[in-house]
Design an enzyme around this catalytic site. Structure first.
Site, PDB file in Angstrom:
ATOM      1  CG  ASP A 288     -13.459  -7.167   2.163  1.00  0.00           C
ATOM      2  OD1 ASP A 288     -13.379  -6.515   3.216  1.00  0.00           O
ATOM      3  OD2 ASP A 288     -13.772  -6.659   1.064  1.00  0.00           O
TER       4      ASP A 288
ATOM      5  CG  ASP B 138      -1.775 -19.801  -1.816  1.00  0.00           C
ATOM      6  OD1 ASP B 138      -1.164 -19.915  -0.724  1.00  0.00           O
ATOM      7  OD2 ASP B 138      -1.398 -20.392  -2.853  1.00  0.00           O
TER       8      ASP B 138
ATOM      9  CE  LYS C 205       1.627 -17.061  -2.686  1.00  0.00           C
ATOM     10  NZ  LYS C 205       1.205 -18.427  -3.084  1.00  0.00           N
TER      11      LYS C 205
ATOM     12  CE1 TYR D  14      -3.578  -2.553   0.428  1.00  0.00           C
ATOM     13  CE2 TYR D  14      -4.659  -0.580   1.241  1.00  0.00           C
ATOM     14  CZ  TYR D  14      -4.731  -1.870   0.762  1.00  0.00           C
ATOM     15  OH  TYR D  14      -5.954  -2.470   0.624  1.00  0.00           O
TER      16      TYR D  14
ATOM     17  CG  ASP E 270      -8.009  -4.795   1.365  1.00  0.00           C
ATOM     18  OD1 ASP E 270      -8.892  -4.336   2.114  1.00  0.00           O
ATOM     19  OD2 ASP E 270      -8.013  -4.638   0.126  1.00  0.00           O
TER      20      ASP E 270
HETATM   21  C1  IPM Z   1     -10.374  -1.443   3.981  1.00  0.00           C
HETATM   22  C2  IPM Z   1     -10.663  -0.760   2.684  1.00  0.00           C
HETATM   23  C3  IPM Z   1      -9.532   0.215   2.409  1.00  0.00           C
HETATM   24  C4  IPM Z   1      -8.263  -0.579   2.185  1.00  0.00           C
HETATM   25  C5  IPM Z   1      -9.789   1.215   1.275  1.00  0.00           C
HETATM   26  C6  IPM Z   1     -11.100   1.961   1.466  1.00  0.00           C
HETATM   27  C7  IPM Z   1      -8.651   2.175   1.130  1.00  0.00           C
HETATM   28  O1  IPM Z   1     -10.819  -1.704   1.669  1.00  0.00           O
HETATM   29  O2  IPM Z   1     -10.278  -0.748   5.002  1.00  0.00           O
HETATM   30  O3  IPM Z   1     -10.245  -2.660   3.987  1.00  0.00           O
HETATM   31  O4  IPM Z   1      -7.987  -1.041   1.066  1.00  0.00           O
HETATM   32  O5  IPM Z   1      -7.521  -0.756   3.145  1.00  0.00           O
HETATM   33 MG    MG Z   2     -10.793  -3.713   2.339  1.00  0.00          MG
END
Ligand code: IPM
Ligand code: MG
Length: 368
Positions: free
Chosen positions: A253, A225, A192, A142, A249
């Site tokens: 999710d 993975d 990884k 990032y 990230d």
């Molecule tokens: C998260 C989001 C952020 C990220 C975005 C909104 C910059 O997806 O907090 O997971 O990628 O970290």
């Molecule tokens: Mg995210």
């Protein structure tokens, strides 16, 4: 003594609406528990861009640095999709994370019993699920340099750099081990190391920190993975998952979706202790700005309310009040009071965002 200070950044979309419900909880704590905060509010994301031409004004950044904790709603929306990358709403959030040095991102993925049917996985795989993802948040791909879009041989090339120093790995690893000690004492670290040097270093440093100071915690390693696969195959095998910024990230999710309810999930981003001993901290719901339902009083304020509960626990030493708030939210779910995101198609009438906030207050009152 001064009241602890809290900067509220509602941001965009449903951020405004859900934050209004958190305000009710803050007021309740002041009135009923004599727990008062100095609350200030400011702009972030598209809302800041609309006024200042930047997703985070320098003054807001300075305020964020000076308060005891920041609570953020959400950033982004279709209105801002075509903005230049440097002023996109997300840049405001990333600047807060980077300049406050919030290296440890705690993302609990907890499946509330009353909601186990909402998961895309079979109920028995997720009921009782309680995972904590510790995601490194201020480094890796990032932020690594070089980055950019360059021209090579008359062709464009897009570059981002995965870069981790051993100190960056060391500090987030410690944070994960500390977290495990408060929970079920297990850390699974994901990288990884089979493909990336940064992954080899990650595994080495995590192993060293563990051997030196945390050998009481059970440590395992997985390639990210395979970790993703295990997360949907048998998620309950995990307690704390430690991973880098980009993998975190994705994995967070995935873990969030296992619980079936993005509208319920809070997060905390913590940095080093300030002079007063509190960690630098920003709290935010995992869900985004949900432009499709913004402004319609339909959003689920629970994730933002639960993010404030994390603030009570990690910034303000109010673990008992955090427990009370979390129990109130869970009890409401048990009673079948639901916002639209948590309704089955035949499930009756959904409550609005404000009604959900009111229900939380009623439930809190009942605990007194
Ligand atoms: C998260 C989001 C952020 C990220 C975005 C909104 C910059 O997806 O907090 O997971 O990628 O970290
Ligand atoms: Mg995210």
């Amino acid at each position: 003594m001064n009241n602890p200070s809290l900067l509220i950044l509602p941001g965009d979309g449903i951020g405004q609406e859900v934050m209004a419900e958190v305000r009710k909880v803050i007021d309740w704590l002041g009135q009923k528990r004599d727990l008062k905060f100095d609350v200030s509010e400011d702009l972030v994301g598209g809302a800041a861009y609309d006024v200042h031409g930047t997703p985070l004004h320098d003054d807001t950044m300075a305020r964020a640095q000076s308060v005891d904790a920041v609570l953020l709603g959400a950033v982004g929306g279709p209105k801002y999709d075509n903005l230049d990358f440097s002023v996109k709403p997300e840049r405001g959030l990333l600047r807060l994370r980077k300049e406050m040095d919030l290296f440890s991102n705690l993302r609990p993925a907890q499946c509330f019993d009353a909601l186990a049917d909402f998961s895309s996985l079979k109920k028995e795989l997720v009921s009782g699920l309680d995972i904590m993802i510790v995601r490194e948040l201020t480094s890796g791909s990032y932020f690594g340099e070089p980055r950019g879009i360059f021209i090579e041989d008359n062709k464009r090339v897009g570059i981002n750099t995965q870069r981790y120093t051993e100190d960056e790995i060391d500090r987030v690893a410690r944070s994960a081990f500390e977290m495990a000690r408060r929970r079920n004492n297990k850390v699974c670290s994901m990288e990884k190391a089979n493909v990336m040097e940064s992954g080899i270093l990650w595994r080495d440093v995590v192993t060293e920190v563990h051997a030196a100071d945390y050998s009481d915690v059970e440590l395992s390693h997985m390639y990210a993975d395979a970790g993703a696969m295990q997360l949907v195959r048998a998620p309950k095998q995990f307690d704390v998952i430690l991973t880098d910024n980009l993998f975190g990230d994705l994995l967070s999710d995935t873990a969030a979706m296992l619980t079936g309810s993005l509208g319920m999930l809070p997060s905390a981003s913590l940095g080093s202790p300030m002079a007063n001993g509190r960690p630098k901290a920003l709290y935010e719901p995992v869900h985004g700005s949900a432009p499709d339902i913004a402004g319609q009083n339909k959003a689920n304020p629970s994730a933002c309310v639960l993010s404030f509960a994390m603030a009570l626990r990690y910034s303000f030493d109010q673990g008992a009040e955090a427990d009370r708030l979390e129990a109130a939210v869970e009890s409401i779910l048990g009673k079948g009071i639901r916002t639209g995101d948590l309704m089955q198609s035949d499930g009756g009438k959904a409550v609005s965002c404000t009604e959900m906030g009111d229900a939380i207050i009623l439930e809190l009152n009942a605990t007194l």
